[in-house]
Design a protein around this motif. Structure first.
Motif, PDB file in Angstrom:
ATOM      1  N   CYS A 142       0.845  -1.198   0.000  1.00  0.00           N
ATOM      2  CA  CYS A 142       0.000   0.000   0.000  1.00  0.00           C
ATOM      3  C   CYS A 142       0.876   1.242   0.000  1.00  0.00           C
ATOM      4  N   GLN A 143       0.476   2.218  -0.764  1.00  0.00           N
ATOM      5  CA  GLN A 143       1.208   3.494  -0.798  1.00  0.00           C
ATOM      6  C   GLN A 143       0.474   4.594  -0.016  1.00  0.00           C
ATOM      7  N   TYR A 144      -0.774   4.344   0.328  1.00  0.00           N
ATOM      8  CA  TYR A 144      -1.566   5.287   1.134  1.00  0.00           C
ATOM      9  C   TYR A 144      -1.562   6.686   0.514  1.00  0.00           C
ATOM     10  N   SER A 145      -1.502   6.749  -0.808  1.00  0.00           N
ATOM     11  CA  SER A 145      -1.380   8.041  -1.489  1.00  0.00           C
ATOM     12  C   SER A 145      -2.496   8.293  -2.485  1.00  0.00           C
ATOM     13  N   SER A 146      -3.505   7.422  -2.507  1.00  0.00           N
ATOM     14  CA  SER A 146      -4.606   7.603  -3.456  1.00  0.00           C
ATOM     15  C   SER A 146      -5.612   8.608  -2.906  1.00  0.00           C
ATOM     16  N   ILE A 147      -6.356   9.196  -3.820  1.00  0.00           N
ATOM     17  CA  ILE A 147      -7.499  10.020  -3.403  1.00  0.00           C
ATOM     18  C   ILE A 147      -8.727   9.398  -4.048  1.00  0.00           C
ATOM     19  N   ASN A 148      -9.714   9.081  -3.214  1.00  0.00           N
ATOM     20  CA  ASN A 148     -10.909   8.353  -3.678  1.00  0.00           C
ATOM     21  C   ASN A 148     -10.551   7.104  -4.480  1.00  0.00           C
ATOM     22  N   GLY A 149      -9.472   6.462  -4.094  1.00  0.00           N
ATOM     23  CA  GLY A 149      -9.087   5.201  -4.730  1.00  0.00           C
ATOM     24  C   GLY A 149      -8.263   5.342  -5.998  1.00  0.00           C
ATOM     25  N   HIS A 150      -8.107   6.584  -6.483  1.00  0.00           N
ATOM     26  CA  HIS A 150      -7.394   6.757  -7.759  1.00  0.00           C
ATOM     27  C   HIS A 150      -5.885   6.718  -7.581  1.00  0.00           C
ATOM     28  N   LEU A 151      -5.211   5.958  -8.434  1.00  0.00           N
ATOM     29  CA  LEU A 151      -3.759   6.050  -8.490  1.00  0.00           C
ATOM     30  C   LEU A 151      -3.415   7.414  -9.110  1.00  0.00           C
ATOM     31  N   ASN A 152      -2.209   7.881  -8.843  1.00  0.00           N
ATOM     32  CA  ASN A 152      -1.829   9.207  -9.340  1.00  0.00           C
ATOM     33  C   ASN A 152      -0.342   9.227  -9.718  1.00  0.00           C
ATOM     34  N   ASP A 153       0.221  10.428  -9.830  1.00  0.00           N
ATOM     35  CA  ASP A 153       1.620  10.555 -10.293  1.00  0.00           C
ATOM     36  C   ASP A 153       2.581   9.796  -9.384  1.00  0.00           C
ATOM     37  N   TRP A 154       2.297   9.828  -8.066  1.00  0.00           N
ATOM     38  CA  TRP A 154       3.203   9.106  -7.171  1.00  0.00           C
ATOM     39  C   TRP A 154       3.278   7.625  -7.562  1.00  0.00           C
ATOM     40  N   HIS A 155       2.086   7.031  -7.789  1.00  0.00           N
ATOM     41  CA  HIS A 155       2.072   5.601  -8.115  1.00  0.00           C
ATOM     42  C   HIS A 155       2.803   5.330  -9.427  1.00  0.00           C
ATOM     43  N   MET A 156       2.668   6.256 -10.360  1.00  0.00           N
ATOM     44  CA  MET A 156       3.358   6.049 -11.641  1.00  0.00           C
ATOM     45  C   MET A 156       4.869   6.018 -11.433  1.00  0.00           C
ATOM     46  N   GLN A 157       5.363   6.942 -10.609  1.00  0.00           N
ATOM     47  CA  GLN A 157       6.821   6.955 -10.353  1.00  0.00           C
ATOM     48  C   GLN A 157       7.236   5.688  -9.606  1.00  0.00           C
ATOM     49  N   HIS A 158       6.461   5.387  -8.565  1.00  0.00           N
ATOM     50  CA  HIS A 158       6.776   4.249  -7.704  1.00  0.00           C
ATOM     51  C   HIS A 158       6.779   2.940  -8.512  1.00  0.00           C
ATOM     52  N   TYR A 159       5.692   2.675  -9.231  1.00  0.00           N
ATOM     53  CA  TYR A 159       5.617   1.391  -9.938  1.00  0.00           C
ATOM     54  C   TYR A 159       6.568   1.346 -11.133  1.00  0.00           C
ATOM     55  N   SER A 160       6.810   2.505 -11.773  1.00  0.00           N
ATOM     56  CA  SER A 160       7.706   2.497 -12.933  1.00  0.00           C
ATOM     57  C   SER A 160       9.105   2.062 -12.540  1.00  0.00           C
ATOM     58  N   ARG A 161       9.563   2.521 -11.358  1.00  0.00           N
ATOM     59  CA  ARG A 161      10.944   2.176 -11.018  1.00  0.00           C
ATOM     60  C   ARG A 161      11.100   0.672 -10.786  1.00  0.00           C
ATOM     61  N   PHE A 162      10.008   0.013 -10.446  1.00  0.00           N
ATOM     62  CA  PHE A 162      10.089  -1.445 -10.297  1.00  0.00           C
ATOM     63  C   PHE A 162       9.812  -2.154 -11.625  1.00  0.00           C
ATOM     64  N   ALA A 163       9.048  -1.491 -12.492  1.00  0.00           N
ATOM     65  CA  ALA A 163       8.723  -2.117 -13.782  1.00  0.00           C
ATOM     66  C   ALA A 163      10.006  -2.446 -14.537  1.00  0.00           C
ATOM     67  N   PHE A 164      10.982  -1.547 -14.510  1.00  0.00           N
ATOM     68  CA  PHE A 164      12.211  -1.828 -15.277  1.00  0.00           C
ATOM     69  C   PHE A 164      13.340  -2.323 -14.380  1.00  0.00           C
ATOM     70  N   SER A 165      12.974  -3.028 -13.323  1.00  0.00           N
ATOM     71  CA  SER A 165      14.026  -3.526 -12.433  1.00  0.00           C
ATOM     72  C   SER A 165      14.212  -5.036 -12.554  1.00  0.00           C
ATOM     73  N   GLY A 166      13.739  -5.610 -13.651  1.00  0.00           N
ATOM     74  CA  GLY A 166      14.080  -7.005 -13.954  1.00  0.00           C
ATOM     75  C   GLY A 166      13.236  -8.058 -13.262  1.00  0.00           C
ATOM     76  N   LEU A 167      12.182  -7.642 -12.583  1.00  0.00           N
ATOM     77  CA  LEU A 167      11.350  -8.595 -11.834  1.00  0.00           C
ATOM     78  C   LEU A 167      10.611  -9.567 -12.760  1.00  0.00           C
TER      79      LEU A 167
END
Ligand code: FMN
Length: 377
Positions: free
Chosen positions: A27-52
């Motif tokens: 959980c990132q506890y950073s959504s408003i009304n359940g919506h993902l936002n810029d924070w989530h994009m940064q957060h998930y992107s850095r893991f997207a290209f980390s070879g998982l």
């Protein structure tokens, strides 16, 4: 299994994971009304290209009342889909199997964010509390609100909410889902005799206590594509006196296997409050024995999680057949390129394949130029 077992691909249904390392839902506890936002994009992107091999988006509420906090992600409306699609696509564009955890927090909903104290919300005009739900009107502890004992139509709604959430997760492009059945949240609270004192078809005997879980899985399977994996997170042990027994958990997991669940994500604790077994200290791999035993007792694939930190530690878990996947949470926050570094450590010739090509090119060139043994100037 060879010396580089962590990097042996595995296929489940139509999805092939290029290695066994999965990002655990966080959980990132950073959504408003359940919506993902810029924070989530940064957060998930850095893991997207980390070879998982794969990654799970955080616990995502199937309904507004199913969130833990006001900051939790949601999937109860089509309006949530645009940003969820962006995250799923980002994972997939880097060959990372894209997952999302679907959750209902039950009697542990309506809580402050952990960084604000994680207590039940009281007297907050900006972020008011809401009615929580549970199998029985039993609070988590003396400081928690009394949940509303769910009636038949509340139960039907939750089952349907899980189903629609799975339908939306597919529409958003996710490759796999995880149903959150652990940590004292709604599904776990029906299973546990500590929180479920019902006398109808959803309480009492073991089979009645798992009825809602069965209904959720069966309904989800009607809309979730047959070729996409389903993970289910369990609390392997409650850690509470009078809670679910090991034998009951094994019976549940065998049943889940027969229903078509592919992988059990082996966490623990939470029925009495804390999300993992309350211990003053945790030691690396503290939940791995559960993944190992569940795999052995039921034959289902398992994912080990909890303080998996070292490259050799992780590789050994897979090599020794103790689990089929390892899930990493906090260690990935600390070391985003963990997979690449593990591949280097284990001597993989293609370790740079676990970097984005933009980085791999320059690191390759530096490797051919740099004399690491020279005295630094
Ligand atoms: C910030 C944070 C958020 C978490 N959110 C979730 C969640 O959304 N769903 C869940 O099942 N577990 C959640 N967890 C638990 C993790 O998925 C994981 O099981 C736990 O952190 C142990 O793994 P680790 O030692 O590698 O961090 C969270 C943990 C952290 C640290």
């Amino acid at each position: 299994m060879g010396k580089q077992a962590l990097f042996s691909p595995i296929s489940i249904k139509s999805k092939t994971f290029r290695n066994r390392v999965i990002m655990s839902p966080m959980c990132q506890y950073s959504s408003i009304n359940g919506h993902l936002n810029d924070w989530h994009m940064q957060h998930y992107s850095r893991f997207a290209f980390s070879g998982l091999g794969g990654a799970f988006v955080e616990a995502t509420g199937i309904s507004p009342e199913g969130r833990i906090t006001h900051g939790c992600a949601g999937i109860w409306s089509d309006d949530h889909l645009d940003n969820l699609k962006k995250v799923a696509n980002t994972f997939k564009s880097y060959n990372c199997i894209a997952g999302i955890q679907l959750a209902h927090a039950g009697r542990k909903a309506s809580t402050e964010r952990p960084m604000d104290g994680a207590k039940s919300i009281k007297d907050n005009v900006n972020e008011p509390s809401w009615q929580t739900y549970g199998p029985s009107a039993i609070p988590v502890d003396s400081g928690s609100p009394i949940p509303l004992e769910m009636n038949d139509s509340d139960i039907k709604k939750v089952i349907n909410d899980f189903k629609i959430a799975a339908f939306r997760a597919d529409k958003a492009g996710f490759d796999m889902i995880e149903l959150h059945g652990a940590h004292g949240y709604l599904l776990h609270s029906f299973l546990s005799p500590l929180s479920n004192k019902r006398s109808d078809g959803y309480g009492g005997s073991f089979y009645n206590r798992i009825k809602i879980i069965e209904d959720v899985v069966r309904e989800v399977k009607l809309v979730w594509p047959q070729d996409k994996p389903i993970f289910y997170r369990v609390s392997s042990v409650d850690g509470a006196e009078g809670g679910t027994s090991w034998e009951e958990n094994i019976k549940l997991i065998s049943f889940l296997k027969s229903l078509g669940v592919d992988v059990i994500d082996c966490s623990s604790g939470g029925i009495g409050g804390s999300p993992v077994l309350a211990k003053s200290k945790i030691i690396p791999g503290f939940q791995v024995p559960y993944a190992e035993k569940i795999k052995k007792d039921t034959g289902i694939r398992t994912m080990a999680v909890g303080a998996i930190i070292g490259y050799e530690q992780a590789n050994n878990i897979i090599q020794k057949g103790r689990a089929d996947f390892v899930a990493l949470g906090r260690e990935l926050m600390s070391e985003t390129q963990w997979v690449y570094n593990a591949a280097k450590f284990l001597g993989l010739k293609n370790s740079k394949d676990f970097l984005t090509p933009n980085y791999a090119f320059y690191l390759q060139r530096r490797d051919s130029q740099l004399d690491r043994d020279a005295e630094p100037l």
